[in-house]
Design a protein around this motif. Structure first.
Motif, PDB file in Angstrom:
ATOM      1  N   THR A 183       0.809  -1.219   0.000  1.00  0.00           N
ATOM      2  CA  THR A 183       0.000   0.000   0.000  1.00  0.00           C
ATOM      3  C   THR A 183       0.843   1.270   0.000  1.00  0.00           C
ATOM      4  OG1 THR A 183      -0.012   0.065   2.411  1.00  0.00           O
ATOM      5  CG2 THR A 183      -1.800  -1.150   1.358  1.00  0.00           C
ATOM      6  N   GLY A 184       2.117   1.104   0.359  1.00  0.00           N
ATOM      7  CA  GLY A 184       2.960   2.294   0.486  1.00  0.00           C
ATOM      8  C   GLY A 184       2.714   3.045   1.793  1.00  0.00           C
ATOM      9  N   ASP A 185       2.041   2.384   2.745  1.00  0.00           N
ATOM     10  CA  ASP A 185       1.758   3.058   4.022  1.00  0.00           C
ATOM     11  C   ASP A 185       2.942   2.918   4.984  1.00  0.00           C
ATOM     12  OD1 ASP A 185      -0.739   3.757   3.168  1.00  0.00           O
ATOM     13  OD2 ASP A 185      -1.755   2.056   4.133  1.00  0.00           O
ATOM     14  N   HIS A 186       3.327   4.043   5.548  1.00  0.00           N
ATOM     15  CA  HIS A 186       4.377   4.058   6.568  1.00  0.00           C
ATOM     16  C   HIS A 186       3.721   4.237   7.938  1.00  0.00           C
ATOM     17  CE1 HIS A 186       7.678   5.008   3.633  1.00  0.00           C
ATOM     18  NE2 HIS A 186       6.657   5.518   2.962  1.00  0.00           N
ATOM     19  N   LEU A 243       3.981  15.699  10.808  1.00  0.00           N
ATOM     20  CA  LEU A 243       4.149  16.866   9.944  1.00  0.00           C
ATOM     21  C   LEU A 243       5.631  17.127   9.665  1.00  0.00           C
ATOM     22  CD1 LEU A 243       2.936  19.413   8.565  1.00  0.00           C
ATOM     23  CD2 LEU A 243       3.245  20.588  10.741  1.00  0.00           C
ATOM     24  N   LEU A 244       6.426  17.159  10.719  1.00  0.00           N
ATOM     25  CA  LEU A 244       7.843  17.506  10.551  1.00  0.00           C
ATOM     26  C   LEU A 244       8.577  16.432   9.751  1.00  0.00           C
ATOM     27  CD1 LEU A 244       8.709  18.855  14.135  1.00  0.00           C
ATOM     28  CD2 LEU A 244       8.261  20.194  12.074  1.00  0.00           C
ATOM     29  N   MET A 245       8.358  15.168  10.133  1.00  0.00           N
ATOM     30  CA  MET A 245       9.099  14.085   9.483  1.00  0.00           C
ATOM     31  C   MET A 245       8.604  13.858   8.057  1.00  0.00           C
ATOM     32  SD  MET A 245       9.707  10.196  10.809  1.00  0.00           S
ATOM     33  CE  MET A 245       8.085   9.558  10.379  1.00  0.00           C
ATOM     34  N   GLY A 246       7.288  13.890   7.879  1.00  0.00           N
ATOM     35  CA  GLY A 246       6.725  13.629   6.555  1.00  0.00           C
ATOM     36  C   GLY A 246       7.074  14.736   5.574  1.00  0.00           C
ATOM     37  N   ILE A 282       7.025  12.174   2.823  1.00  0.00           N
ATOM     38  CA  ILE A 282       5.902  11.231   2.809  1.00  0.00           C
ATOM     39  C   ILE A 282       4.628  12.042   3.071  1.00  0.00           C
ATOM     40  CG2 ILE A 282       4.864   9.186   3.865  1.00  0.00           C
ATOM     41  CD1 ILE A 282       7.688   8.528   4.983  1.00  0.00           C
ATOM     42  N   PRO A 283       3.632  11.974   2.190  1.00  0.00           N
ATOM     43  CA  PRO A 283       2.404  12.746   2.439  1.00  0.00           C
ATOM     44  C   PRO A 283       1.637  12.198   3.643  1.00  0.00           C
ATOM     45  CG  PRO A 283       2.149  11.356   0.505  1.00  0.00           C
ATOM     46  CD  PRO A 283       3.578  11.225   0.929  1.00  0.00           C
ATOM     47  N   GLU A 284       0.849  13.045   4.270  1.00  0.00           N
ATOM     48  CA  GLU A 284       0.167  12.683   5.517  1.00  0.00           C
ATOM     49  C   GLU A 284      -0.683  11.431   5.390  1.00  0.00           C
ATOM     50  OE1 GLU A 284       0.388  15.777   4.426  1.00  0.00           O
ATOM     51  OE2 GLU A 284       0.457  17.231   6.083  1.00  0.00           O
ATOM     52  N   HIS A 285      -1.345  11.248   4.242  1.00  0.00           N
ATOM     53  CA  HIS A 285      -2.275  10.118   4.131  1.00  0.00           C
ATOM     54  C   HIS A 285      -1.547   8.783   4.028  1.00  0.00           C
ATOM     55  CE1 HIS A 285      -1.240  10.649  -0.063  1.00  0.00           C
ATOM     56  NE2 HIS A 285      -1.896   9.561  -0.389  1.00  0.00           N
ATOM     57  N   LYS A 286      -0.236   8.843   3.867  1.00  0.00           N
ATOM     58  CA  LYS A 286       0.547   7.610   3.801  1.00  0.00           C
ATOM     59  C   LYS A 286       1.462   7.460   5.019  1.00  0.00           C
ATOM     60  CE  LYS A 286      -0.912   5.667   0.079  1.00  0.00           C
ATOM     61  NZ  LYS A 286      -1.696   4.420   0.255  1.00  0.00           N
TER      62      LYS A 286
END
Lengths: 264, 801
Positions: free
Chosen positions: B222-225, B239-242, B248-252
């Motif tokens: 899924t590409g989810d982290h 927010l900071l890390m993504g 990495i976008p928030e939804h993932k």
């Protein structure tokens, strides 16, 4: 920690044989110094020889004018022993003030004395009471036992089995604790008895030592005032982030005075 | 509704000391912490850390280590650079006096080119077990070219000091100021007295009980982290890390902060280990876990405080404060941690008015890079530094001018009728009553009877002293527009979702995070109070970005003032909607519906509907105004505070010094705090006592020590003196309430007052105990060795007389 082999012998002879066969083996008693060192990977023994299964290293008994305490006796046992309390109350007092409950329920007198940490309590009792160290092969007087920081007269394959304390007329102990570790910053054990008048100082220097000037003063006049004016030279005393050598030198006098008060 | 039965239910609303519901799991070993989590196929990482404070990394050879048993992968700074991984960002931009932006050198996830403090991560070794990872890390060969370590600000500011970062010549991050310098100069020009005090605010090492831990997980399908981490603010980390580090976008990207065992600020920040495990988990397509051991905690958790200041106070002939001038150097450590830059500026210098009407204040702050662990917010963050400076200075002023230390405080207090009070350093206090907290404190501590106790102690050879601190702090952070104008790179609102279930139980989703504070209890009490729902029918959910709306987390005593206010707003919406449903069911006009203690009533009649009947109707809308109202009963509200909140009060410490050894014994401690409305008095008492324990720790025991080369000497519990129970005194806690005027609960916050108010009270007591030894100031901590050397070095005045 690194991997090691583990042995749990049931006799002193077997333990000594294991240690003799492997120069990189280490004996472990309560483990309060060795286990943290292993966890920090500061020590890499090939094997550990666990002394907890050796019955002949345990127990407290009075023999005539001496108290014999097995090496594997835990601090909590010394603290609560009626035999010790009756014969040498200062030993129970000292044991009751080592570390905290967890330490006292694991740590042993033999482990502490064999390790000879300059900031440990028991070496002051052994030296200050003029004890005799019984090992797997001989008897060593206290004055010949403590050689330097973490160094004793024990050979690598020699085990401390018991300690024989002559029963003093009077004995007292006082210490200033390191605020962080609660080990001894400076302590004094004073006694008067069959081994003469003795003053052992721990915590302040690299190894427990006898304070001759104080011994002479107390021999002449057993009172706190007798030692109050004696200045311990600061040379060769420890200095660290918790206290200078000068501070420790001052504490030696204060603790000696208090130890005499505690001795009664 | 059966009101007779209701009266048997214990009161659990605002003001009730409800027992903490979370404690059953914490005390029975059933807490679920990050290190308790194991993911299928999980690997373990060991970070190889620089043993040098400052060194060029000439080469890193991983070949031998890679062949070690169980090794899965080894990454170095070269790998993160090749993947274009960003540095961990700083969240607050400070401008220099001349308007230029601060120097903001990158903080790489893995050190690249240079290592800048002992503990800087040089490589990450991933293996099947932690033991194997550690074994292999020892086989990584790093060639260092050792550079001079700059362990102190004095070393870093020396003219010939090398630059720790090329981007920051002279090792200056910023040179900032606040206040009106000309007006302050004018005040000093007409002063009768000017009193100067130089002082140090000692560097502290936080030591939360739970060490930091992080697990990165990645689903290649899924590409989810997912990042499980010991954080006080999972959305901020996401927010900071993504956005800034891993792209990495928030939804993932999901960040979960489960039970967290203490933070005190040290778990606010986005740490490199979080980014490293998240990134590496995707690289190897397996979960990667890291848990710090205590040694790593000491050398990598952001430290606190570390200021060197000169303060000058100008007074007229009556002891009225005319002007205050402060110059401070603040240690940033080797890199800028998330909120590091805001702590010695907007969380510090804005507090320099304290509780006094000083009309002119000017402060300048120089932030300095050193080869030490990054320094950031620690319980109180900036406010303890300001309070220590000011409350020590006031005592020194009293001493130097011969005025009574209580009288000089009373003479300069902001009076109750002066609120709202605008300070010369940007803040507007909304409420407070410093005279009342002072009088309550003096009475509770038996200030009047002190001299008799001092004489009794003297008869025993002891030196007894009493000290006071009348403090104020600003918390409940923060109005987003205000902090934005000051350089914050985020908003500081909070969010709450109230999910009423069909049968009337309630789940609250809060953006705040509990790591010991007792939110599961306190926030539930708000629901009991406002919706009349029984305590055991309320559940508080926090700490998972997949469950909760975007919130900013817990720090700066903000959870109740900001997060609680968001909940109140959301519950207002629930009640408004429920009233419309009730009006429909009871065939009345919505204006005629009253709601109290869980019951909707048509005003002036005996027609009622229970809360659970309304919630059931909302989810089973058979008889429902469906044309005008959506089904369901769930509301979300965001709350952005209008101002900071300003708790304050009076702390009084009594100590006894043993002159022979220099040991300072805490005899008694009295805290009277105005924390606004008290929701749970027992929890407030605990928070204040815990804060005071940390304050006593700073004052008497704790200090971080580096040697001249930047090696951490106080790097373990054997050397760093955390307070133990027997170092503390009985801490009596009382509250005197003035309500916050700008949030719906009237609350101010209680998480930090103990740590902010107490250190100067303790040191003022120590100095008072030494009054016969001509002592003007003692820097913290007042250790036995330090006090003994003062006594030993100063001829006792009485002896000389």
């Amino acid at each position: 920690m690194y991997d090691f082999d583990y042995h749990k012998p049931t006799t002193v002879a077997d333990a000594v044989a294991l240690l003799a066969a492997d120069p990189d083996a280490k004996a472990v008693s309560g483990g309060h110094t060795l286990i943290p060192a292993l966890k920090h990977r500061l020590n890499k023994p090939t094997s550990l020889v666990d002394l907890s299964g050796i019955a002949e290293m345990r127990g407290i008994r009075r023999e005539g004018n001496a108290l014999i305490i097995g090496a594997f006796t835990r601090h909590a046992e010394v603290a609560s022993s009626e035999v010790v309390q009756a014969a040498i109350p200062v030993l129970s007092f000292m044991a009751a003030h080592i570390g905290d409950n967890q330490v006292r329920n694991r740590g042993t007198i033999g482990g502490s004395v064999s390790n000879n940490d300059p900031a440990a309590d028991y070496p002051a009792a052994v030296l200050g009471l003029g004890a005799i160290v019984h090992t797997s092969s001989r008897k060593i007087p206290a004055d010949e036992f403590f050689l330097g920081m973490f160094t004793t007269a024990l050979e690598p394959d020699e085990l401390l089995v018991a300690i024989e304390f002559p029963i003093p007329e009077k004995a007292g102990y006082a210490k200033m604790k390191n605020p962080a570790s609660r080990y001894v910053m400076a302590g004094a054990l004073v006694s008067k008895g069959p081994a003469g008048v003795r003053v052992a100082i721990n915590g302040a220097a690299s190894c427990v030592f006898r304070q001759a000037e104080m011994e002479a003063a107390l021999a002449a006049n057993w009172s706190p005032e007798a030692v109050a004016g004696i200045q311990q030279p600061a040379d060769d005393l420890n200095s660290d982030i918790h206290g200078s050598a000068e501070y420790r030198a001052h504490l030696v006098t204060v603790m000696a005075k208090r130890a005499v008060v505690n001795a009664g | 509704m059966d009101t007779g039965a209701e009266s048997l239910i214990p009161f659990t609303g605002i003001g009730a000391s409800v027992r903490r519901k979370e404690d059953l799991r914490f005390l029975s070993g059933r807490g679920h912490y990050t290190d308790d989590i194991s993911r299928p196929g999980q690997t373990h990482v060991w970070f190889l850390r620089s043993p040098h404070a400052h060194a060029r990394i000439v080469s890193v050879d991983t070949a031998a280590a890679a062949r070690m048993p169980g090794v899965v992968a080894i990454f170095t700074g070269a790998d993160t650079a090749a993947d274009k991984i960003g540095g961990v960002p700083c969240g607050w931009l400070i401008h220099n006096k001349d308007g230029t932006p601060m120097r903001e050198p990158p903080h790489p996830v893995l050190a690249h080119g240079k290592a800048r403090f002992v503990g800087d991560a040089v490589a990450m070794v991933i293996a099947e077990t932690r033991q194997q990872a550690r074994d292999a890390a020892e086989a990584v060969a790093v060639e260092y070219e050792v550079l001079p370590g700059l362990a102190s600000m004095a070393q870093a500011l020396a003219p010939d000091a090398p630059a720790i970062h090329e981007e920051a010549p002279g090792n200056i991050c910023y040179d900032w100021h606040i206040g009106d310098e000309a007006a302050t100069d004018a005040a000093f020009a007409r002063a009768k007295h000017v009193v100067t005090l130089e002082l140090v605010n000692n560097r502290l090492i936080p030591n939360a009980m739970e060490p930091r831990s992080a697990i990165g997980d990645y689903d290649p399908t899924t590409g989810d982290h997912t990042l499980y981490t010991t954080s006080q603010n999972p959305h901020v980390i996401r927010l900071l890390m993504g956005a800034f580090v891993l792209n990495i976008p928030e939804h993932k990207l999901r960040v979960v902060a489960p039970d967290v065992g203490g933070g005190f600020g040290s778990k606010i920040f986005h740490y490199i280990e979080e980014a490293a495990v998240t990134w590496a988990a995707a690289k190897i397509a397996r979960p990667v876990k890291w848990t710090a051991d205590r040694t790593e905690s000491f050398m990598t958790d952001a430290h606190g405080r570390d200021h060197v200041s000169v303060a000058k106070l100008a007074l007229d002939e009556h002891g009225t404060f005319l002007g205050l001038r402060v110059s401070t150097q603040a240690n940033m450590g080797a890199y800028l941690s998330t909120f590091s830059t805001s702590v010695p500026t907007y969380l510090y210098a804005t507090l320099l008015a304290g509780v006094y009407t000083t009309p002119a204040i000017y402060a300048e702050v120089k932030a300095v890079f050193t080869n030490t662990v990054p320094v950031d917010a620690y319980r109180g963050a900036g406010r303890p530094e300001a309070t220590f400076l000011l409350e020590r200075l006031v005592d020194v002023v009293a001493r130097d001018t011969g005025l009574d230390r209580l009288e000089i405080r009373r003479r300069n207090f902001i009076k109750p009728d002066q609120f709202p009070y605008q300070t010369p350093v940007a803040l507007q206090y909304d409420s407070g009553d410093y005279f009342s907290t002072l009088e309550m404190g003096l009475k509770a501590a038996d200030w009047a009877g002190f001299e008799a106790r001092r004489a009794a102690a003297a008869a025993q050879g002891k030196l007894r002293g009493i000290g006071i601190s009348t403090y104020l702090e600003a918390c409940g952070i923060a109005p987003s527009a205000v902090v934005g104008a000051l350089g914050a790179r985020a908003g500081l609102y909070e969010v709450g979702t109230i999910r009423v279930h069909p049968t009337g139980s309630v789940t609250v989703l809060t953006g705040t995070h509990s790591h010991g504070q007792g939110h599961e209890t306190t926030l539930a009490q708000l629901v009991c109070e406002q919706l009349g729902v029984p305590f055991d029918k309320v559940e508080i959910v926090h700490g998972d970005t997949a469950k909760i709306p975007f919130g900013m987390g817990t720090y700066g005593s903000r959870s109740l003032a900001v997060g609680g206010s968001a909940m109140v707003k959301a519950m207002d919406k629930i009640i408004a909607k429920a009233k419309r449903i009730a009006a429909h069911l009871m065939e009345a006009s919505v204006e005629d519906i009253e709601f109290e203690k869980g019951v909707f009533r048509v005003a002036g009649t005996d027609k009622t509907k229970a809360f659970a009947e309304i919630s059931l109707t909302a989810y089973v809308p058979h008889n429902y105004p469906i044309e005008e109202l959506e089904p369901g009963l769930e509301e979300t509200a965001f709350y952005d505070p209008k101002n900071f909140t300003y708790p304050g009060g009076c702390h009084i410490a009594e100590v006894e010094i043993e002159p022979e050894t220099g040991h300072v014994r805490m005899v008694n401690f009295t805290a009277v705090d105005d924390v606004g409305r008290v929701i749970n008095p027992m929890i407030v008492e605990g928070q204040v006592q815990g804060g005071v324990a940390q304050g006593i720790g700073q004052a008497l025991l704790e200090t971080c020590v580096y040697d001249g080369d930047g090696q951490l000497l106080s790097g373990s519990m054997m050397d760093y003196t955390l307070p133990r129970a027997d170092d503390l005194a009985p801490v009596s806690v009382a509250t005197h309430t003035t309500l916050c005027t700008h949030n719906p609960l009237g609350v101010k916050g209680c998480g930090e007052v103990g740590a902010i108010g107490s250190p100067p009270a303790v040191i003022n007591a120590v100095v008072d105990a030494l009054r016969d030894y001509d002592v003007r100031h003692v820097d913290m901590p007042a250790t036995p060795a330090k006090i003994w050397s003062i006594i030993h070095g100063n001829a006792r005045r009485v002896a000389a007389e």
